[in-house]
Design a protein around this motif. Sequence first.
Motif, PDB file in Angstrom:
ATOM      1  N   UNK A   1     -32.225 -15.636  58.786  1.00  0.00           N
ATOM      2  CA  UNK A   1     -33.550 -16.214  58.536  1.00  0.00           C
ATOM      3  C   UNK A   1     -33.501 -17.703  58.195  1.00  0.00           C
ATOM      4  N   UNK A   2     -32.311 -18.255  58.095  1.00  0.00           N
ATOM      5  CA  UNK A   2     -32.157 -19.691  57.870  1.00  0.00           C
ATOM      6  C   UNK A   2     -31.171 -20.233  58.889  1.00  0.00           C
ATOM      7  N   UNK A   3     -31.630 -21.181  59.697  1.00  0.00           N
ATOM      8  CA  UNK A   3     -30.805 -21.793  60.724  1.00  0.00           C
ATOM      9  C   UNK A   3     -30.811 -23.302  60.541  1.00  0.00           C
ATOM     10  N   UNK A   4     -29.897 -23.949  61.228  1.00  0.00           N
ATOM     11  CA  UNK A   4     -29.865 -25.409  61.261  1.00  0.00           C
ATOM     12  C   UNK A   4     -29.751 -25.850  62.709  1.00  0.00           C
ATOM     13  N   UNK A   5     -30.650 -26.726  63.131  1.00  0.00           N
ATOM     14  CA  UNK A   5     -30.522 -27.362  64.427  1.00  0.00           C
ATOM     15  C   UNK A   5     -29.975 -28.758  64.173  1.00  0.00           C
ATOM     16  N   UNK A   6     -28.780 -29.015  64.689  1.00  0.00           N
ATOM     17  CA  UNK A   6     -28.121 -30.276  64.401  1.00  0.00           C
ATOM     18  C   UNK A   6     -27.720 -31.039  65.644  1.00  0.00           C
ATOM     19  N   UNK A   7     -27.245 -32.236  65.422  1.00  0.00           N
ATOM     20  CA  UNK A   7     -26.743 -33.085  66.498  1.00  0.00           C
ATOM     21  C   UNK A   7     -25.228 -33.052  66.496  1.00  0.00           C
TER      22      UNK A   7
ATOM     23  N   UNK B   1     -27.065 -27.244  52.547  1.00  0.00           N
ATOM     24  CA  UNK B   1     -28.029 -26.209  52.150  1.00  0.00           C
ATOM     25  C   UNK B   1     -27.856 -24.969  53.004  1.00  0.00           C
ATOM     26  N   UNK B   2     -27.588 -25.168  54.287  1.00  0.00           N
ATOM     27  CA  UNK B   2     -27.356 -24.012  55.153  1.00  0.00           C
ATOM     28  C   UNK B   2     -26.160 -23.206  54.657  1.00  0.00           C
ATOM     29  N   UNK B   3     -25.105 -23.900  54.272  1.00  0.00           N
ATOM     30  CA  UNK B   3     -23.889 -23.224  53.827  1.00  0.00           C
ATOM     31  C   UNK B   3     -24.118 -22.381  52.569  1.00  0.00           C
ATOM     32  N   UNK B   4     -25.154 -22.719  51.806  1.00  0.00           N
ATOM     33  CA  UNK B   4     -25.474 -21.974  50.586  1.00  0.00           C
ATOM     34  C   UNK B   4     -26.495 -20.860  50.843  1.00  0.00           C
TER      35      UNK B   4
ATOM     36  N   UNK C   1     -27.398 -25.160  67.481  1.00  0.00           N
ATOM     37  CA  UNK C   1     -28.017 -24.338  66.442  1.00  0.00           C
ATOM     38  C   UNK C   1     -26.936 -23.486  65.796  1.00  0.00           C
ATOM     39  N   UNK C   2     -26.909 -23.501  64.465  1.00  0.00           N
ATOM     40  CA  UNK C   2     -25.925 -22.712  63.732  1.00  0.00           C
ATOM     41  C   UNK C   2     -26.609 -21.913  62.626  1.00  0.00           C
TER      42      UNK C   2
END
Length: 323
Positions: free
Chosen positions: A88-94, A79-82, A254-255
Amino acid sequence: MKKFACGLVLIAGVAAIVPGGQVNAAYPERPIRVMIGFPPGGAIDTIGRLIAPRLSERLGQSVVIENKAGAGGIIALQQLLKSEPDGYTLLMGTMGNLSISPGLVKDFNADMDKDVAAVTVVGASGMVLYANPKSPFKSVSELVSYAKAHPDEINFSSSGNGGLPHMAGELFKTATGAKLTHIPYSGSNPAVKDVVGGQVHVTFEATAIGLPFVQSGQLLALGTTGKERSPVMPDVPTIGESVPGYEVTNWYGVIAPGGTPPERIATLQKAFADVLAEPQIKDKLLSLGVTPDGRSSEDAAAYMSGERKRWMKVVKENNITTQ
């Protein structure tokens, strides 16, 4: 309020004139969404909800945590890639869904070195091998001996196929020769709760999520996965003390979508770094077994790329799949 020759009106803090006469709105001017690819209650969810209010204060806009669970964090990543690359849209991942899972998912058509923009690394933590206290083993060596004497009888849970808990278990199997059956869940919280309930024998999970159960006597910590003993669990030996060479450290990053303006990435990175340096936040993270980071976006990008290469090598050498 001042009028300029170009006919534009500049209101401090709202707009800025740039070369060519264009006007850029101040950033951020609306809430920022931070997706987390796992259900509520896991370690990364705990960390995200801890720092989000302080990020909101520093950025002057709401920072909203949104759980998008599924496929070991891949659904949120896709979803982030889209999403629009507007900051305004970030992803916090492992480490799992930022460096391992993309290489294991069939038809994952994104290039993680080009199609995402690193913001920062939030922190890092070792993991713990947890067991149900009623299990017929009380140490790592006893687990290995029991598993070898009872092939395929012992199972281990994880937060999902291809995630770090899964990989930690697969590496443990390879390093010890013990046969353990993997049972994937849709997140860390249910994976740990079923060990507490006795439906599963062991799990490899973050210190933050399992520590309360250890303190209440509902889980037994057999060993930690870091190179050195955890300051949060100093009496618990490392797995490497029984299994030489075994070491796994998780990290949280975070990306943003690739193409996000560099100046917005810089604003976000500074906000994260400032929050992570706050004494109260720092102390709370350390109490959860997480060492705060906050490095520059450039260093974060290089680190994440190196981690992806490292883990894909491990995957290939050990023939690890998500099946």
